[in-house]
Scaffold this active site. Structure first.
Site, PDB file in Angstrom:
ATOM      1  N   ARG A  15       0.857  -1.185   0.000  1.00  0.00           N
ATOM      2  CA  ARG A  15       0.000   0.000   0.000  1.00  0.00           C
ATOM      3  C   ARG A  15       0.893   1.235   0.000  1.00  0.00           C
ATOM      4  O   ARG A  15       2.022   1.203   0.499  1.00  0.00           O
ATOM      5  CB  ARG A  15      -0.902   0.008   1.229  1.00  0.00           C
ATOM      6  CG  ARG A  15      -1.809  -1.216   1.353  1.00  0.00           C
ATOM      7  CD  ARG A  15      -2.613  -1.170   2.648  1.00  0.00           C
ATOM      8  NE  ARG A  15      -3.515  -2.323   2.754  1.00  0.00           N
ATOM      9  CZ  ARG A  15      -3.212  -3.468   3.353  1.00  0.00           C
ATOM     10  NH1 ARG A  15      -2.002  -3.619   3.919  1.00  0.00           N
ATOM     11  NH2 ARG A  15      -4.080  -4.463   3.397  1.00  0.00           N
ATOM     12  N   LYS A  20      -1.828  -2.009   7.516  1.00  0.00           N
ATOM     13  CA  LYS A  20      -3.249  -1.846   7.807  1.00  0.00           C
ATOM     14  C   LYS A  20      -3.672  -2.794   8.922  1.00  0.00           C
ATOM     15  O   LYS A  20      -3.175  -3.924   9.016  1.00  0.00           O
ATOM     16  CB  LYS A  20      -4.066  -2.127   6.540  1.00  0.00           C
ATOM     17  CG  LYS A  20      -5.532  -1.732   6.670  1.00  0.00           C
ATOM     18  CD  LYS A  20      -6.247  -1.901   5.344  1.00  0.00           C
ATOM     19  CE  LYS A  20      -7.703  -1.478   5.460  1.00  0.00           C
ATOM     20  NZ  LYS A  20      -8.425  -1.629   4.175  1.00  0.00           N
ATOM     21  N   HIS A  55      -2.182   2.533  -5.912  1.00  0.00           N
ATOM     22  CA  HIS A  55      -2.865   1.280  -5.574  1.00  0.00           C
ATOM     23  C   HIS A  55      -3.037   0.388  -6.792  1.00  0.00           C
ATOM     24  O   HIS A  55      -3.179  -0.833  -6.657  1.00  0.00           O
ATOM     25  CB  HIS A  55      -4.227   1.577  -4.945  1.00  0.00           C
ATOM     26  CG  HIS A  55      -4.664   0.547  -3.957  1.00  0.00           C
ATOM     27  ND1 HIS A  55      -4.059   0.371  -2.723  1.00  0.00           N
ATOM     28  CD2 HIS A  55      -5.643  -0.401  -4.026  1.00  0.00           C
ATOM     29  CE1 HIS A  55      -4.644  -0.615  -2.076  1.00  0.00           C
ATOM     30  NE2 HIS A  55      -5.600  -1.108  -2.842  1.00  0.00           N
ATOM     31  N   ARG A 100      -0.396  -2.158  -6.814  1.00  0.00           N
ATOM     32  CA  ARG A 100      -0.678  -3.261  -5.882  1.00  0.00           C
ATOM     33  C   ARG A 100      -1.649  -4.252  -6.519  1.00  0.00           C
ATOM     34  O   ARG A 100      -1.479  -5.471  -6.394  1.00  0.00           O
ATOM     35  CB  ARG A 100      -1.245  -2.681  -4.586  1.00  0.00           C
ATOM     36  CG  ARG A 100      -1.641  -3.681  -3.513  1.00  0.00           C
ATOM     37  CD  ARG A 100      -1.987  -2.929  -2.237  1.00  0.00           C
ATOM     38  NE  ARG A 100      -2.822  -3.684  -1.338  1.00  0.00           N
ATOM     39  CZ  ARG A 100      -2.378  -4.537  -0.414  1.00  0.00           C
ATOM     40  NH1 ARG A 100      -1.077  -4.744  -0.293  1.00  0.00           N
ATOM     41  NH2 ARG A 100      -3.200  -5.175   0.385  1.00  0.00           N
ATOM     42  N   HIS A 116      -3.978  -9.187   3.585  1.00  0.00           N
ATOM     43  CA  HIS A 116      -5.435  -9.180   3.643  1.00  0.00           C
ATOM     44  C   HIS A 116      -5.906  -9.970   4.856  1.00  0.00           C
ATOM     45  O   HIS A 116      -5.402 -11.063   5.125  1.00  0.00           O
ATOM     46  CB  HIS A 116      -6.046  -9.791   2.383  1.00  0.00           C
ATOM     47  CG  HIS A 116      -5.939  -8.914   1.185  1.00  0.00           C
ATOM     48  ND1 HIS A 116      -5.980  -9.396  -0.115  1.00  0.00           N
ATOM     49  CD2 HIS A 116      -5.810  -7.559   1.070  1.00  0.00           C
ATOM     50  CE1 HIS A 116      -5.871  -8.387  -0.960  1.00  0.00           C
ATOM     51  NE2 HIS A 116      -5.767  -7.270  -0.276  1.00  0.00           N
ATOM     52  N   TYR A 124      -9.340 -11.175  -7.074  1.00  0.00           N
ATOM     53  CA  TYR A 124      -8.404 -11.100  -8.193  1.00  0.00           C
ATOM     54  C   TYR A 124      -8.562 -12.290  -9.136  1.00  0.00           C
ATOM     55  O   TYR A 124      -8.100 -12.243 -10.273  1.00  0.00           O
ATOM     56  CB  TYR A 124      -6.967 -11.005  -7.681  1.00  0.00           C
ATOM     57  CG  TYR A 124      -6.690  -9.695  -6.983  1.00  0.00           C
ATOM     58  CD1 TYR A 124      -6.569  -8.504  -7.700  1.00  0.00           C
ATOM     59  CD2 TYR A 124      -6.572  -9.631  -5.608  1.00  0.00           C
ATOM     60  CE1 TYR A 124      -6.334  -7.299  -7.071  1.00  0.00           C
ATOM     61  CE2 TYR A 124      -6.331  -8.419  -4.959  1.00  0.00           C
ATOM     62  CZ  TYR A 124      -6.224  -7.271  -5.694  1.00  0.00           C
ATOM     63  OH  TYR A 124      -6.001  -6.070  -5.073  1.00  0.00           O
TER      64      TYR A 124
END
Length: 292
Positions: free
Chosen positions: A133, A158, A223, A226, A249, A258
């Protein structure tokens, strides 16, 4: 600072919410209270509903932009004020499902080639090569690059989680060239203010300028790199669970989206159109008669 604001701040600090979340929640509740010109303690579900309608209809906020307001009010009333309210009192709008636009390998190459600054190119290469990120890239320190173990340490990403990601041998060469040129001491990518890293806003501007120079018509943000990292890994056969760990994640469902854009998934099944017999060639029309 009012006693209620102080109490809510303490509740967020006790639960170790990120600084950005704390600032966002306080701002959202403050806007809510100013709109009705009353303390939130005197407001209820009807005012919350009216506030969300105002944000949607008058302020024209997208459904995704309402989430911070709803999260802040949920925290205030359920945690700080201990109101026994249900999820129906905090209606969350359904968000449209949009898939990210992914750059191809050729477009990624063209994009990097359009960045003349070594520092700027290195920043965006790190974002792509490690799938970071933008907030994680700008907060990297020189000591986070572990060339002996060939990993990059991401400190407090995150959800306040540390993780390790791969250090590409090719990226290591780029980082060494950059270090020999810039000699960063603490922050890997220092900003204009001494002692502070480069800002996310500055990286976004760098990315926008590079897209303009490259001539790429697809939208490109930090982003986007990413997204390209995850998609390209899937297309080369990397396991989804492993990609989840690299991306940081919390849910496998987030990573699994994805699968819907990777060519290895989308193009893995032949279209039934390819099973049809080849039609007879369409006869050419007879030549028009010549009258002159």
């Amino acid at each position: 600072m009012t006693p209620l604001r102080q109490r809510m701040l303490h509740d967020m600090q006790i639960r170790n919410l990120s600084d950005n979340t704390q600032k966002s929640y306080l701002l959202q509740v403050s806007s809510f209270a100013r709109h009705f010109r009353r303390s939130p303690e005197m407001l209820g579900p009807e005012e919350i509903r009216a506030w969300l309608i105002y944000l949607r209809e008058e302020r024209k906020l997208a459904p995704a932009s309402l989430s911070p307001a709803i999260g802040a009010l949920r925290f205030l009333y359920r945690v700080t004020l201990k109101r026994d309210w249900s999820d129906e009192d905090f209606p969350l709008p359904r968000k449209p499902v949009r898939l990210p636009v992914v750059l191809s390998l050729e477009e990624i190459t063209t994009f990097f080639d359009s960045i003349p600054s070594l520092k700027h190119r290195t920043i965006l290469m790190v974002a792509y090569a490690a799938g970071l990120r933008v907030s994680e890239v700008v907060h990297l320190k020189v000591t986070d690059i572990d060339s002996k173990r060939m990993v990059i340490r991401v400190n407090q990403g995150k959800n306040r989680k540390d993780r390790y990601v791969m250090l590409s041998p090719r990226l290591l060469e780029v980082l060494r060239t950059y270090w020999q040129d810039a000699h960063p001491r603490d922050w890997l990518f220092p900003g204009d203010i001494p002692g502070h890293p480069i800002t996310r806003t500055a990286v976004a501007r760098i990315c926008a300028l590079a897209r303009q120079r490259s001539g790429i018509t697809k939208p490109v943000t930090p982003h986007s790199l990413r997204h390209a990292f995850a998609t390209h890994l899937l297309e080369t056969g990397t396991d989804v669970r492993r990609i989840q760990l690299l991306m940081g994640h919390r849910s496998l469902a987030t990573t699994s989206r994805y699968l819907r854009i990777a060519t290895s998934t989308v193009c893995a099944t032949a279209s039934p159109f390819d099973l049809l017999p080849h039609p007879a060639p369409i006869p050419s029309p007879p030549p028009a008669p010549e009258y002159f």
